[in-house]
Scaffold this motif. Structure first.
Motif, PDB file in Angstrom:
ATOM      1  N   ASN A 101      42.963  37.559  39.152  1.00 43.62           N
ATOM      2  CA  ASN A 101      43.571  38.407  38.121  1.00 43.62           C
ATOM      3  C   ASN A 101      42.558  38.887  37.092  1.00 43.62           C
ATOM      4  O   ASN A 101      42.639  40.031  36.625  1.00 43.62           O
ATOM      5  CB  ASN A 101      44.751  37.678  37.470  1.00 43.62           C
ATOM      6  N   ILE A 102      41.602  38.029  36.744  1.00 42.22           N
ATOM      7  CA  ILE A 102      40.539  38.471  35.818  1.00 42.22           C
ATOM      8  C   ILE A 102      39.765  39.624  36.468  1.00 42.22           C
ATOM      9  O   ILE A 102      39.522  40.680  35.856  1.00 42.22           O
ATOM     10  CB  ILE A 102      39.588  37.285  35.489  1.00 42.22           C
ATOM     11  N   LEU A 103      39.410  39.439  37.730  1.00 39.96           N
ATOM     12  CA  LEU A 103      38.608  40.451  38.431  1.00 39.96           C
ATOM     13  C   LEU A 103      39.386  41.767  38.589  1.00 39.96           C
ATOM     14  O   LEU A 103      38.829  42.857  38.415  1.00 39.96           O
ATOM     15  CB  LEU A 103      38.180  39.898  39.794  1.00 39.96           C
ATOM     16  N   GLU A 104      40.659  41.627  38.878  1.00 40.96           N
ATOM     17  CA  GLU A 104      41.519  42.810  39.029  1.00 40.96           C
ATOM     18  C   GLU A 104      41.605  43.582  37.703  1.00 40.96           C
ATOM     19  O   GLU A 104      41.525  44.818  37.679  1.00 40.96           O
ATOM     20  CB  GLU A 104      42.910  42.329  39.458  1.00 40.96           C
ATOM     21  N   LEU A 105      41.765  42.854  36.619  1.00 39.04           N
ATOM     22  CA  LEU A 105      41.908  43.514  35.311  1.00 39.04           C
ATOM     23  C   LEU A 105      40.619  44.214  34.891  1.00 39.04           C
ATOM     24  O   LEU A 105      40.652  45.345  34.393  1.00 39.04           O
ATOM     25  CB  LEU A 105      42.314  42.473  34.257  1.00 39.04           C
ATOM     26  N   PHE A 106      39.487  43.537  35.097  1.00 40.18           N
ATOM     27  CA  PHE A 106      38.212  44.182  34.752  1.00 40.18           C
ATOM     28  C   PHE A 106      38.018  45.443  35.586  1.00 40.18           C
ATOM     29  O   PHE A 106      37.536  46.465  35.099  1.00 40.18           O
ATOM     30  CB  PHE A 106      37.040  43.218  34.965  1.00 40.18           C
TER      31      PHE A 106
END
Ligand SMILES: Cc1cc2nc3c(=O)[nH]c(=O)nc-3n(C[C@H](O)[C@H](O)[C@H](O)COP(=O)(O)OP(=O)(O)OC[C@H]3O[C@@H](n4cnc5c(N)ncnc54)[C@H](O)[C@@H]3O)c2cc1C
Length: 372
Positions: free
Chosen positions: A26-31
């Motif tokens: 989710n962190i990677l998706e948001l960035f």
């Protein structure tokens, strides 16, 4: 959204079980969504990534539960009910189901509302999560045990998702309180286990259970162990086997039959034999009080057994976390998953705590960087 490009933000996630991996994705998706590349993400685990998902649901992975109303959903957490309320509003069981669909894990709902992958394979869920994780850049997998906060000093943002096995010292190294860990979903050892019929399953009014070599197991017993996680052993439980009036009515209809024969209409005969003992009288000769007493099974619980779907109660005190699972002691620190003092009943509730907590943490970590 305004981007901040002065620093290369160093983020660490420690623990790559369900919560750590869901948080990382989710962190990677948001960035990615914000086209933000000024970060590095180090992912630590002392063992093999996502190995803890493999035994879930007996290898089938009970991903979540399909209960619709959040108010009903949170009632399945003896610890964490209030805390999870807003977290589930931000990321519900249905949001998780959609997420899994998006990575190629289709799910179905069983009649008791438990949600499983159509593949019936925890290994498949693990592989799909890993494929998704590996589709991003910026990550470094590090096979290492983190023993204290001191080893993470170089990071700007730290997420701890190490579960509930041997993590007290790590929690305390961050100056957080660790509520004592206790086994919460387990089979139970009982007094005089040899008297009971091993391997026999019982459908009681309270739920289903089975007699094991040294005690009792099954959904009802897991629930009882969870509700009594902080009770001292030994303690007594009463299981309501059937409605006493049903037996009383039957004795009126068949007064000449033995009470054992009549009891066998409600419970397995091998258990009825233990309950009635040597006093196998004709139904008409048994007092009403005695008939009522047959409808309840009293058991003395000696300890937790080692089998069962074991989840630990206890962990990071919820008083020290805000509604995004961010530490109130250190604004650059988050905890999620089983390491926090949240635990649920069987039925997919423990993994849902991981998915929702991890999602909320991911959003907060990212906004703490992008909105800086
Ligand atoms: C047999 C079994 C069956 C289950 N079945 C279900 C089910 O079907 N549905 C359900 O909802 N729940 C189930 N559960 C519960 C569920 O698996 C857990 O709640 C969930 O795995 C917790 O995820 P987590 O990521 O928070 O922690 P964990 O899964 O415990 O993962 C923690 C990770 O952190 C790593 N780690 C720990 N300490 C350190 C450290 N100091 N440094 C570096 N790495 C570290 C570990 O190696 C591990 O990979 C089951 C549990 C068991 C034991």
């Amino acid at each position: 959204m305004e981007q901040c490009c002065q620093n290369n933000f160093k983020i660490a996630i420690v623990g790559l079980g369900p919560s750590g991996v869901y948080c990382a994705i989710n962190i990677l998706e948001l960035f990615k969504k914000h086209n933000f590349n000024n970060f590095s993400l180090d992912l630590y685990d002392k063992g093999q990534i996502l190995r803890t998902i493999l035994p879930t649901g007996n290898g089938r992975c009970n991903i979540t539960n399909a209960l619709e109303d959040v108010r009903d959903f949170v009632k399945n957490y003896p610890r964490g009910e209030k805390f999870l309320y807003s977290i589930f509003y931000k990321h519900s069981n249905f949001d998780s189901i959609d997420f899994f669909k998006s990575i190629g894990v289709d799910t179905y709902v069983e009649s008791d509302m438990r949600v499983f992958p159509v593949s019936q394979s925890a290994k498949d869920v693990r592989n799909k999560l890993l494929n998704k994780l590996n589709s991003f850049g910026h990550i470094r997998l590090i096979n290492k045990k983190i023993n204290s906060n001191l080893e993470l000093k170089k990071y700007d943002k730290i997420v701890i998702c190490c579960g509930s096995r041997d993590t007290k010292d790590l929690i305390e190294s961050f100056s957080h309180t660790c509520v004592d860990f206790k086994k919460a979903l387990c089979a139970l050892k009982i007094e005089n286990a040899n008297n009971y019929p091993k391997g026999v399953s019982v459908k009681s009014l309270d739920g289903d259970f089975i007699f094991t070599n040294d005690g009792v197991s099954g959904p009802l017993i897991f629930k009882i162990s969870s509700l009594n996680a902080y009770k001292n052993f030994p303690y007594e439980i009463n299981i309501k086997l059937f409605q006493p009036n049903d037996l009383i009515e039957l004795t009126k209809k068949f007064p000449k039959k033995t009470v054992l024969t009549l009891l066998s209409n409600f419970i397995p005969k091998s258990l009825a034999v233990v309950i009635v003992g040597k006093e196998n009288k004709k139904a008409a000769e048994v007092s009403k009080e005695k008939l009522i007493s047959y409808s309840e099974l009293k058991l003395k619980i000696l300890s937790c057994a080692s089998s069962g779907e074991i989840v630990n109660a206890g962990g990071v005190s919820l008083d020290e976390l805000d509604k995004n699972c961010r530490s109130k002691i250190n604004p650059n620190l988050w905890f999620c998953g089983e390491i926090i003092n949240v635990d649920g009943f069987c039925g997919g509730f423990n993994l849902q705590n991981c998915w929702s907590g991890a999602y909320v943490v991911a959003n907060d970590v990212v906004s703490s960087i992008i909105n800086k």
